[in-house]
Write a protein that holds these residues in place. Sequence first.
Motif, PDB file in Angstrom:
ATOM      1  N   LEU A 226     -24.329 -17.915  28.520  1.00 29.41           N
ATOM      2  CA  LEU A 226     -23.966 -18.118  27.126  1.00 29.41           C
ATOM      3  C   LEU A 226     -25.151 -17.860  26.201  1.00 29.41           C
ATOM      4  O   LEU A 226     -24.979 -17.595  25.016  1.00 29.41           O
ATOM      5  N   TYR A 227     -26.373 -17.933  26.735  1.00 32.70           N
ATOM      6  CA  TYR A 227     -27.571 -17.655  25.941  1.00 32.70           C
ATOM      7  C   TYR A 227     -27.867 -16.155  25.846  1.00 32.70           C
ATOM      8  O   TYR A 227     -28.815 -15.763  25.183  1.00 32.70           O
ATOM      9  N   VAL A 228     -27.070 -15.327  26.521  1.00 25.02           N
ATOM     10  CA  VAL A 228     -27.333 -13.893  26.583  1.00 25.02           C
ATOM     11  C   VAL A 228     -26.330 -13.166  25.691  1.00 25.02           C
ATOM     12  O   VAL A 228     -25.116 -13.299  25.860  1.00 25.02           O
ATOM     13  N   GLY A 229     -26.819 -12.376  24.730  1.00 26.51           N
ATOM     14  CA  GLY A 229     -25.933 -11.614  23.864  1.00 26.51           C
ATOM     15  C   GLY A 229     -25.351 -10.398  24.574  1.00 26.51           C
ATOM     16  O   GLY A 229     -25.791 -10.011  25.661  1.00 26.51           O
ATOM     17  N   GLY A 230     -24.335  -9.801  23.961  1.00 25.15           N
ATOM     18  CA  GLY A 230     -23.772  -8.563  24.486  1.00 25.15           C
ATOM     19  C   GLY A 230     -22.896  -8.708  25.702  1.00 25.15           C
ATOM     20  O   GLY A 230     -22.654  -7.722  26.407  1.00 25.15           O
ATOM     21  N   ARG A 231     -22.357  -9.905  25.955  1.00 21.77           N
ATOM     22  CA  ARG A 231     -21.527 -10.099  27.144  1.00 21.77           C
ATOM     23  C   ARG A 231     -20.089  -9.631  26.925  1.00 21.77           C
ATOM     24  O   ARG A 231     -19.301  -9.579  27.861  1.00 21.77           O
ATOM     25  N   TRP A 232     -19.709  -9.322  25.673  1.00 20.73           N
ATOM     26  CA  TRP A 232     -18.414  -8.716  25.348  1.00 20.73           C
ATOM     27  C   TRP A 232     -18.628  -7.906  24.083  1.00 20.73           C
ATOM     28  O   TRP A 232     -19.742  -7.852  23.559  1.00 20.73           O
ATOM     29  N   ASP A 233     -17.593  -7.253  23.593  1.00 22.66           N
ATOM     30  CA  ASP A 233     -17.800  -6.327  22.474  1.00 22.66           C
ATOM     31  C   ASP A 233     -17.769  -7.034  21.128  1.00 22.66           C
ATOM     32  O   ASP A 233     -18.817  -7.345  20.564  1.00 22.66           O
ATOM     33  N   GLY A 234     -16.585  -7.303  20.566  1.00 21.14           N
ATOM     34  CA  GLY A 234     -16.549  -7.913  19.253  1.00 21.14           C
ATOM     35  C   GLY A 234     -15.137  -8.089  18.736  1.00 21.14           C
ATOM     36  O   GLY A 234     -14.151  -7.743  19.398  1.00 21.14           O
ATOM     37  N   ILE A 235     -15.047  -8.624  17.499  1.00 21.46           N
ATOM     38  CA  ILE A 235     -13.771  -8.784  16.798  1.00 21.46           C
ATOM     39  C   ILE A 235     -13.767  -7.806  15.634  1.00 21.46           C
ATOM     40  O   ILE A 235     -14.640  -7.857  14.757  1.00 21.46           O
ATOM     41  N   TYR A 236     -12.795  -6.903  15.615  1.00 18.08           N
ATOM     42  CA  TYR A 236     -12.700  -5.867  14.589  1.00 18.08           C
ATOM     43  C   TYR A 236     -11.434  -6.100  13.764  1.00 18.08           C
ATOM     44  O   TYR A 236     -10.326  -6.185  14.317  1.00 18.08           O
ATOM     45  N   LEU A 237     -11.598  -6.198  12.462  1.00 18.30           N
ATOM     46  CA  LEU A 237     -10.497  -6.417  11.543  1.00 18.30           C
ATOM     47  C   LEU A 237     -10.391  -5.193  10.640  1.00 18.30           C
ATOM     48  O   LEU A 237     -11.295  -4.925   9.841  1.00 18.30           O
ATOM     49  N   VAL A 238      -9.305  -4.453  10.757  1.00 22.85           N
ATOM     50  CA  VAL A 238      -9.126  -3.211  10.010  1.00 22.85           C
ATOM     51  C   VAL A 238      -8.036  -3.423   8.963  1.00 22.85           C
ATOM     52  O   VAL A 238      -6.855  -3.539   9.303  1.00 22.85           O
ATOM     53  N   THR A 248     -14.473 -22.423  13.997  1.00 23.62           N
ATOM     54  CA  THR A 248     -14.393 -21.440  15.068  1.00 23.62           C
ATOM     55  C   THR A 248     -15.795 -21.057  15.510  1.00 23.62           C
ATOM     56  O   THR A 248     -16.675 -20.828  14.674  1.00 23.62           O
ATOM     57  N   GLU A 249     -16.013 -20.995  16.803  1.00 21.66           N
ATOM     58  CA  GLU A 249     -17.297 -20.577  17.358  1.00 21.66           C
ATOM     59  C   GLU A 249     -17.110 -19.229  18.051  1.00 21.66           C
ATOM     60  O   GLU A 249     -16.274 -19.092  18.944  1.00 21.66           O
ATOM     61  N   ILE A 250     -17.897 -18.238  17.610  1.00 20.27           N
ATOM     62  CA  ILE A 250     -17.844 -16.889  18.168  1.00 20.27           C
ATOM     63  C   ILE A 250     -19.229 -16.592  18.720  1.00 20.27           C
ATOM     64  O   ILE A 250     -20.188 -16.470  17.969  1.00 20.27           O
ATOM     65  N   LEU A 251     -19.334 -16.466  20.043  1.00 20.90           N
ATOM     66  CA  LEU A 251     -20.636 -16.529  20.696  1.00 20.90           C
ATOM     67  C   LEU A 251     -20.905 -15.345  21.614  1.00 20.90           C
ATOM     68  O   LEU A 251     -20.035 -14.912  22.377  1.00 20.90           O
ATOM     69  N   SER A 252     -22.124 -14.799  21.529  1.00 20.68           N
ATOM     70  CA  SER A 252     -22.758 -13.972  22.550  1.00 20.68           C
ATOM     71  C   SER A 252     -22.041 -12.668  22.874  1.00 20.68           C
ATOM     72  O   SER A 252     -21.934 -12.269  24.031  1.00 20.68           O
ATOM     73  N   GLY A 253     -21.567 -11.964  21.842  1.00 24.01           N
ATOM     74  CA  GLY A 253     -21.011 -10.629  22.032  1.00 24.01           C
ATOM     75  C   GLY A 253     -21.965  -9.576  21.490  1.00 24.01           C
ATOM     76  O   GLY A 253     -23.161  -9.818  21.313  1.00 24.01           O
ATOM     77  N   ASN A 254     -21.438  -8.397  21.225  1.00 28.27           N
ATOM     78  CA  ASN A 254     -22.197  -7.388  20.488  1.00 28.27           C
ATOM     79  C   ASN A 254     -22.069  -7.606  18.992  1.00 28.27           C
ATOM     80  O   ASN A 254     -23.048  -7.509  18.244  1.00 28.27           O
ATOM     81  N   ILE A 255     -20.849  -7.907  18.537  1.00 34.76           N
ATOM     82  CA  ILE A 255     -20.554  -8.139  17.125  1.00 34.76           C
ATOM     83  C   ILE A 255     -19.652  -9.363  17.018  1.00 34.76           C
ATOM     84  O   ILE A 255     -18.703  -9.505  17.795  1.00 34.76           O
ATOM     85  N   GLY A 256     -19.961 -10.235  16.063  1.00 38.45           N
ATOM     86  CA  GLY A 256     -19.082 -11.372  15.841  1.00 38.45           C
ATOM     87  C   GLY A 256     -17.800 -10.937  15.160  1.00 38.45           C
ATOM     88  O   GLY A 256     -16.741 -10.871  15.773  1.00 38.45           O
ATOM     89  N   GLN A 330     -32.469 -11.459  27.104  1.00 40.48           N
ATOM     90  CA  GLN A 330     -31.655 -10.561  26.293  1.00 40.48           C
ATOM     91  C   GLN A 330     -31.774  -9.118  26.779  1.00 40.48           C
ATOM     92  O   GLN A 330     -32.806  -8.705  27.312  1.00 40.48           O
ATOM     93  N   THR A 331     -30.697  -8.368  26.570  1.00 41.27           N
ATOM     94  CA  THR A 331     -30.672  -6.958  26.979  1.00 41.27           C
ATOM     95  C   THR A 331     -31.144  -6.038  25.861  1.00 41.27           C
ATOM     96  O   THR A 331     -31.225  -4.831  26.051  1.00 41.27           O
ATOM     97  N   THR A 332     -31.430  -6.593  24.698  1.00 47.15           N
ATOM     98  CA  THR A 332     -31.950  -5.813  23.585  1.00 47.15           C
ATOM     99  C   THR A 332     -32.973  -6.659  22.841  1.00 47.15           C
ATOM    100  O   THR A 332     -33.117  -7.848  23.106  1.00 47.15           O
ATOM    101  N   THR A 333     -33.693  -6.051  21.915  1.00 44.41           N
ATOM    102  CA  THR A 333     -34.717  -6.759  21.158  1.00 44.41           C
ATOM    103  C   THR A 333     -34.323  -6.836  19.690  1.00 44.41           C
ATOM    104  O   THR A 333     -33.549  -6.025  19.184  1.00 44.41           O
ATOM    105  N   ARG A 334     -34.858  -7.819  19.015  1.00 45.98           N
ATOM    106  CA  ARG A 334     -34.589  -7.988  17.592  1.00 45.98           C
ATOM    107  C   ARG A 334     -35.209  -6.835  16.811  1.00 45.98           C
ATOM    108  O   ARG A 334     -36.339  -6.424  17.067  1.00 45.98           O
ATOM    109  N   VAL A 335     -34.475  -6.327  15.819  1.00 42.54           N
ATOM    110  CA  VAL A 335     -34.979  -5.244  14.974  1.00 42.54           C
ATOM    111  C   VAL A 335     -35.585  -5.872  13.728  1.00 42.54           C
ATOM    112  O   VAL A 335     -34.873  -6.235  12.784  1.00 42.54           O
ATOM    113  N   ASP A 336     -36.903  -6.019  13.718  1.00 39.66           N
ATOM    114  CA  ASP A 336     -37.544  -6.736  12.623  1.00 39.66           C
ATOM    115  C   ASP A 336     -37.585  -5.935  11.326  1.00 39.66           C
ATOM    116  O   ASP A 336     -37.904  -6.479  10.275  1.00 39.66           O
TER     117      ASP A 336
END
Length: 477
Positions: A226-238, A248-256, A330-336
């Motif tokens: 649960l501490y690792v991001g990118g474990r699923w994709d995201g929620i897309y609203l079109v 609502t808690e939305i946790l550890s995906g690529n995009i909330g 994490q599988t990626t790094t923060r983009v400062d």
Amino acid sequence: MKRFLYFILLISLLFVSCNEQLTNDPSQTIVFSEDTIFFDTVFTTHGSATRRVVLRNPNPKAVMIHSVRLRDGNNFILNFDGEQNLSLIKDISLAGGDSLYLFIRADIDPTLQDAPLFIEDKILVEVGDHTGQLVLQAYGWDITILQEHTIRQNTTFSATKPYLIRGYLLIQDGVTLTLPAGCHIYLHDTAQIACYGGLISHGSLEQPVRIQSDRLDDIFEDIPYLYVGGRWDGIYLVEPDTASFDYTEILSGNIGIYLIGSNKERLTITNSRIHNHNLYGVVVQDADALIANSEISNCAGYCLYLSGGTHEIIHTTIASYFNNTRYAVQTTTRVDSISPLYINNLSKRHHTELRLLNSIVAGAQHNCIAIATPLPQYYTAELAYSYLQTDTLPSSIAHHNTYPHPYNYSTRGANRDTIFVHSYYSDRNEYYDFRLDSLSPARDIADSLTALRFPLDRLGNDRFADGKPDAGCYERR
């Protein structure tokens, strides 16, 4: 020299011989590396990750393992040093000081119950006159698996039985999916939720809606996936008909949440937590938004991106310390170079307006707010009564704010403002906690009139209990 080598060889042979000689002491037995193996929630028919246990012979002489078996024989699968058929494990000699591996996986049959069911069994290892025991425990939970599933009519999910999404969950145009209080949604690997209709996720303080990865085990000891991001994709609203998230808690995906509108849609996020995403927390394009009493935190890219529409951010904590830890999980790094809060007013189609009140914007970066607009002096915005980690806001749009001192921008410097309880985890007992520290500069700086709209914080605490409300979504108790 040769005699010396012969002497060493003889001693070695004698030592090996001693280790391989079976003990005749009936009190001698083997020991497990752990007393109890506990699997947290295990979805029925889904199985768990594999756990490893070491069986060690602490005696100077060999012991005879007569058998290995499960007491009840259900819900757990064993692999004893490469052998899965336990009936074939008979009279195996384990040399003195040597060890064997035991691999265990929970594979629980459907419980036919809505609530998690506690499961317990024991591994019994018979050695001499003794039987060593290893306790196995797990919670088994029946789950509804949705494989590339489409919602074609108005639907309300169950609040008692969780859902596992594989591939995608698609909500058709004109159809609304409702997630009630206590609803749990788990997404596998690259799974996503795509909504062309309506999505209403309304939990409660006691029973929030949770949307997260299906990896419930640990990546390292005491560090869950649960501490690792990118474990699923995201929620897309079109161009959604409805988009409302409360408790609502939305946790550890690529995009909330990623919303693409046509300038007539509205996104509402209240009392929610969107945390630990590999790309973005919340993206709103060409739609209005109300975000209040919520935490949007720890994203490698933008925590909140706004472009086109009228946006109101009240009593919200935007904090970006993604991967600010000594553990490489994490599988990626923060983009400062990307600010946690980004307001884009460069679109020729739709103007962007912002009111940010009684909030916190902070992080590991030097500047945590960016406003992209062709004529800054004419940009319509108000940022007030907040703690803002930035030095780029024009006075025409910012007032009554608290800012950190210039020397407080190092990632973990001793002079950094102590804003939160924990803005990183430094050992295995600390994780990011964005409640306010007792000395936080965000305390007592919020506007009381604005706070009357949300008199209770995200955790139900009275903002006026100590007389003055704090900035952000958490009131210091």
